[in-house]
Design a protein around this motif. Sequence first.
Motif, PDB file in Angstrom:
ATOM      1  N   GLN A   1      49.404  38.926  38.462  1.00 15.46           N
ATOM      2  CA  GLN A   1      48.949  39.087  37.089  1.00 15.46           C
ATOM      3  C   GLN A   1      48.215  40.413  36.938  1.00 15.46           C
ATOM      4  O   GLN A   1      47.772  41.012  37.907  1.00 15.46           O
ATOM      5  N   GLU A   2      48.085  40.855  35.715  1.00 11.84           N
ATOM      6  CA  GLU A   2      47.375  42.105  35.434  1.00 11.84           C
ATOM      7  C   GLU A   2      46.379  41.874  34.311  1.00 11.84           C
ATOM      8  O   GLU A   2      46.772  41.547  33.190  1.00 11.84           O
ATOM      9  N   PRO A   3      45.077  41.992  34.555  1.00 11.99           N
ATOM     10  CA  PRO A   3      44.482  42.324  35.856  1.00 11.99           C
ATOM     11  C   PRO A   3      44.418  41.102  36.779  1.00 11.99           C
ATOM     12  O   PRO A   3      44.453  39.963  36.308  1.00 11.99           O
ATOM     13  N   VAL A   4      44.317  41.357  38.060  1.00 11.20           N
ATOM     14  CA  VAL A   4      44.195  40.277  39.035  1.00 11.20           C
ATOM     15  C   VAL A   4      42.798  39.675  38.953  1.00 11.20           C
ATOM     16  O   VAL A   4      41.803  40.393  38.894  1.00 11.20           O
ATOM     17  N   ASP A   5      42.731  38.363  38.910  1.00  8.81           N
ATOM     18  CA  ASP A   5      41.450  37.657  38.945  1.00  8.81           C
ATOM     19  C   ASP A   5      41.029  37.566  40.412  1.00  8.81           C
ATOM     20  O   ASP A   5      41.451  36.659  41.140  1.00  8.81           O
ATOM     21  N   LEU A   6      40.196  38.501  40.851  1.00  9.12           N
ATOM     22  CA  LEU A   6      39.814  38.564  42.260  1.00  9.12           C
ATOM     23  C   LEU A   6      39.058  37.316  42.697  1.00  9.12           C
ATOM     24  O   LEU A   6      39.250  36.814  43.813  1.00  9.12           O
ATOM     25  N   GLY A   7      38.177  36.822  41.826  1.00  9.62           N
ATOM     26  CA  GLY A   7      37.414  35.634  42.179  1.00  9.62           C
ATOM     27  C   GLY A   7      38.326  34.459  42.462  1.00  9.62           C
ATOM     28  O   GLY A   7      38.188  33.772  43.483  1.00  9.62           O
ATOM     29  N   LEU A   8      39.272  34.218  41.570  1.00 11.26           N
ATOM     30  CA  LEU A   8      40.198  33.101  41.755  1.00 11.26           C
ATOM     31  C   LEU A   8      41.058  33.316  42.990  1.00 11.26           C
ATOM     32  O   LEU A   8      41.258  32.386  43.790  1.00 11.26           O
ATOM     33  N   ALA A   9      41.580  34.522  43.181  1.00 11.98           N
ATOM     34  CA  ALA A   9      42.430  34.788  44.342  1.00 11.98           C
ATOM     35  C   ALA A   9      41.672  34.542  45.648  1.00 11.98           C
ATOM     36  O   ALA A   9      42.207  33.945  46.590  1.00 11.98           O
ATOM     37  N   CYS A  10      40.430  34.981  45.712  1.00 12.75           N
ATOM     38  CA  CYS A  10      39.631  34.777  46.931  1.00 12.75           C
ATOM     39  C   CYS A  10      39.323  33.302  47.150  1.00 12.75           C
ATOM     40  O   CYS A  10      39.268  32.831  48.294  1.00 12.75           O
ATOM     41  N   LEU A  11      39.127  32.562  46.077  1.00 12.35           N
ATOM     42  CA  LEU A  11      38.858  31.133  46.220  1.00 12.35           C
ATOM     43  C   LEU A  11      40.116  30.379  46.635  1.00 12.35           C
ATOM     44  O   LEU A  11      40.038  29.384  47.367  1.00 12.35           O
ATOM     45  N   LEU A  12      41.268  30.847  46.207  1.00 10.29           N
ATOM     46  CA  LEU A  12      42.519  30.235  46.653  1.00 10.29           C
ATOM     47  C   LEU A  12      42.748  30.505  48.146  1.00 10.29           C
ATOM     48  O   LEU A  12      43.309  29.673  48.854  1.00 10.29           O
ATOM     49  N   ILE A  13      42.298  31.662  48.630  1.00  9.99           N
ATOM     50  CA  ILE A  13      42.331  31.922  50.068  1.00  9.99           C
ATOM     51  C   ILE A  13      41.419  30.928  50.789  1.00  9.99           C
ATOM     52  O   ILE A  13      41.792  30.331  51.798  1.00  9.99           O
TER      53      ILE A  13
ATOM     54  N   LEU B   1      35.041  33.105  50.053  1.00 11.81           N
ATOM     55  CA  LEU B   1      34.165  33.274  48.901  1.00 11.81           C
ATOM     56  C   LEU B   1      33.387  32.007  48.592  1.00 11.81           C
ATOM     57  O   LEU B   1      32.207  32.080  48.215  1.00 11.81           O
ATOM     58  N   SER B   2      33.980  30.852  48.750  1.00  9.85           N
ATOM     59  CA  SER B   2      33.271  29.599  48.477  1.00  9.85           C
ATOM     60  C   SER B   2      32.043  29.469  49.371  1.00  9.85           C
ATOM     61  O   SER B   2      30.959  29.079  48.911  1.00  9.85           O
ATOM     62  N   SER B   3      32.196  29.808  50.631  1.00  4.29           N
ATOM     63  CA  SER B   3      31.076  29.745  51.571  1.00  4.29           C
ATOM     64  C   SER B   3      30.032  30.808  51.252  1.00  4.29           C
ATOM     65  O   SER B   3      28.816  30.553  51.330  1.00  4.29           O
ATOM     66  N   VAL B   4      30.485  31.998  50.872  1.00  4.99           N
ATOM     67  CA  VAL B   4      29.548  33.076  50.524  1.00  4.99           C
ATOM     68  C   VAL B   4      28.704  32.676  49.313  1.00  4.99           C
ATOM     69  O   VAL B   4      27.494  32.932  49.263  1.00  4.99           O
ATOM     70  N   LEU B   5      29.307  32.011  48.341  1.00  2.00           N
ATOM     71  CA  LEU B   5      28.564  31.567  47.168  1.00  2.00           C
ATOM     72  C   LEU B   5      27.530  30.499  47.531  1.00  2.00           C
ATOM     73  O   LEU B   5      26.464  30.436  46.919  1.00  2.00           O
ATOM     74  N   ARG B   6      27.828  29.680  48.525  1.00  2.00           N
ATOM     75  CA  ARG B   6      26.875  28.656  48.954  1.00  2.00           C
ATOM     76  C   ARG B   6      25.760  29.242  49.814  1.00  2.00           C
ATOM     77  O   ARG B   6      24.582  28.943  49.623  1.00  2.00           O
ATOM     78  N   ARG B   7      26.153  30.077  50.778  1.00  2.00           N
ATOM     79  CA  ARG B   7      25.210  30.563  51.775  1.00  2.00           C
ATOM     80  C   ARG B   7      24.478  31.819  51.334  1.00  2.00           C
ATOM     81  O   ARG B   7      23.479  32.196  51.910  1.00  2.00           O
ATOM     82  N   ARG B   8      25.038  32.508  50.340  1.00  2.00           N
ATOM     83  CA  ARG B   8      24.487  33.786  49.856  1.00  2.00           C
ATOM     84  C   ARG B   8      24.552  34.872  50.917  1.00  2.00           C
ATOM     85  O   ARG B   8      23.803  35.849  50.877  1.00  2.00           O
ATOM     86  N   ARG B   9      25.451  34.735  51.855  1.00  2.00           N
ATOM     87  CA  ARG B   9      25.662  35.739  52.893  1.00  2.00           C
ATOM     88  C   ARG B   9      27.160  35.889  53.118  1.00  2.00           C
ATOM     89  O   ARG B   9      27.922  34.937  52.939  1.00  2.00           O
ATOM     90  N   GLY B  10      27.566  37.068  53.568  1.00  2.00           N
ATOM     91  CA  GLY B  10      28.979  37.277  53.838  1.00  2.00           C
ATOM     92  C   GLY B  10      29.253  38.704  54.269  1.00  2.00           C
ATOM     93  O   GLY B  10      28.337  39.525  54.388  1.00  2.00           O
ATOM     94  N   LEU B  11      30.520  38.989  54.505  1.00  2.00           N
ATOM     95  CA  LEU B  11      30.933  40.344  54.845  1.00  2.00           C
ATOM     96  C   LEU B  11      30.761  41.263  53.629  1.00  2.00           C
ATOM     97  O   LEU B  11      30.739  40.788  52.483  1.00  2.00           O
ATOM     98  N   PRO B  12      30.660  42.567  53.861  1.00  2.00           N
ATOM     99  CA  PRO B  12      30.517  43.495  52.730  1.00  2.00           C
ATOM    100  C   PRO B  12      31.588  43.320  51.666  1.00  2.00           C
ATOM    101  O   PRO B  12      31.303  43.379  50.466  1.00  2.00           O
TER     102      PRO B  12
ATOM    103  N   VAL C   1      31.617  39.396  44.784  1.00  2.00           N
ATOM    104  CA  VAL C   1      30.613  38.731  43.940  1.00  2.00           C
ATOM    105  C   VAL C   1      30.052  39.709  42.918  1.00  2.00           C
ATOM    106  O   VAL C   1      29.978  39.397  41.719  1.00  2.00           O
ATOM    107  N   TRP C   2      29.676  40.903  43.361  1.00  2.00           N
ATOM    108  CA  TRP C   2      29.111  41.897  42.442  1.00  2.00           C
ATOM    109  C   TRP C   2      30.121  42.258  41.341  1.00  2.00           C
ATOM    110  O   TRP C   2      29.794  42.281  40.168  1.00  2.00           O
ATOM    111  N   VAL C   3      31.349  42.531  41.751  1.00  2.00           N
ATOM    112  CA  VAL C   3      32.374  42.959  40.790  1.00  2.00           C
ATOM    113  C   VAL C   3      32.694  41.849  39.802  1.00  2.00           C
ATOM    114  O   VAL C   3      32.838  42.092  38.594  1.00  2.00           O
ATOM    115  N   GLU C   4      32.791  40.618  40.290  1.00  2.00           N
ATOM    116  CA  GLU C   4      33.152  39.506  39.412  1.00  2.00           C
ATOM    117  C   GLU C   4      32.032  39.161  38.432  1.00  2.00           C
ATOM    118  O   GLU C   4      32.287  38.835  37.274  1.00  2.00           O
TER     119      GLU C   4
END
Length: 300
Positions: free
Chosen positions: A15-27, A122-133, A139-142
Amino acid sequence: MTVRTRRQFAETVRQEPVDLGLACLLIAAEAEAGLDPARELAQLDALAAQTGRLADATARDPDSAGGAGGAAAGTAEGPAAGQTLAGLDVRTAAEILRQSLGVRGGFHGDPADYDSLSSSLLSSVLRRRRGLPIMLSVVWVEVARRLGIPAYPVGLPGHVIVGIGSPGRNVLVDPFCGGRLITVHEAAERVRSTGAPFTRAYLAPMGPVDLLMRVLGNIRVWAARTEATTTRLWAVELSLLLPHHPVHLRRERGELRVRLGDFLGGAEDLTAFADAVGPLEPAAAAAAREAAHAARARLN
């Protein structure tokens, strides 16, 4: 991940634009059984609402957000509920995001988390508030996107950061450091520390498909290091659903399928890889055909 969810991933990344948040959560749904991407997306909505309220409060009282100051460009009252923050000065926007996500939200990086799969989900990063850069940058972009703040990922070697504003008029922030403002000089030094010469091209916006490939690449590397073959296989399979991907992923999937006992499927992938690279890489093609033959022989 179900067939339906994989189909949703394939549709989302085209899709254009790509929903990065959704795509990362599907991963993330590949690793976390029962994950509901829609419910997780609501967390990003809540973070955006929190950031909008902080901007509103800052406009009324510049000291309330730790000195962000001047949050409202356009009205003296600041952004009302439901309005975007698109008119903010880029430095003000960056500071409000830092205060909301980095200071109040507690999102930051921890070098110890580099060895954890959860740091790429991303689901874990949202819970833990920590993650890779790269995941913190998502998170910042979304959150910025939900507020109408222009923002984009910047793919420095080994460390993704975020540009707030447009490529011609922006500030750079490092979500791994809680959203700290960084200079172009610091970004250049990070590039040079990898042994690569710095050019302005490194500061260009990172495309969503390239970002998702990098996320999945991180998972593949982690899985290879920890011998988590099943995890590595689904990361490869999702990579192959992206609009463009390296041809060597077909060989990698073939080898993984053979390792897991899918000899026929693995042989098909290895043969497809050999057909694709044969004219340019005859040695690699020959090795793949030999591996395909060996895989089929194991069916007898």
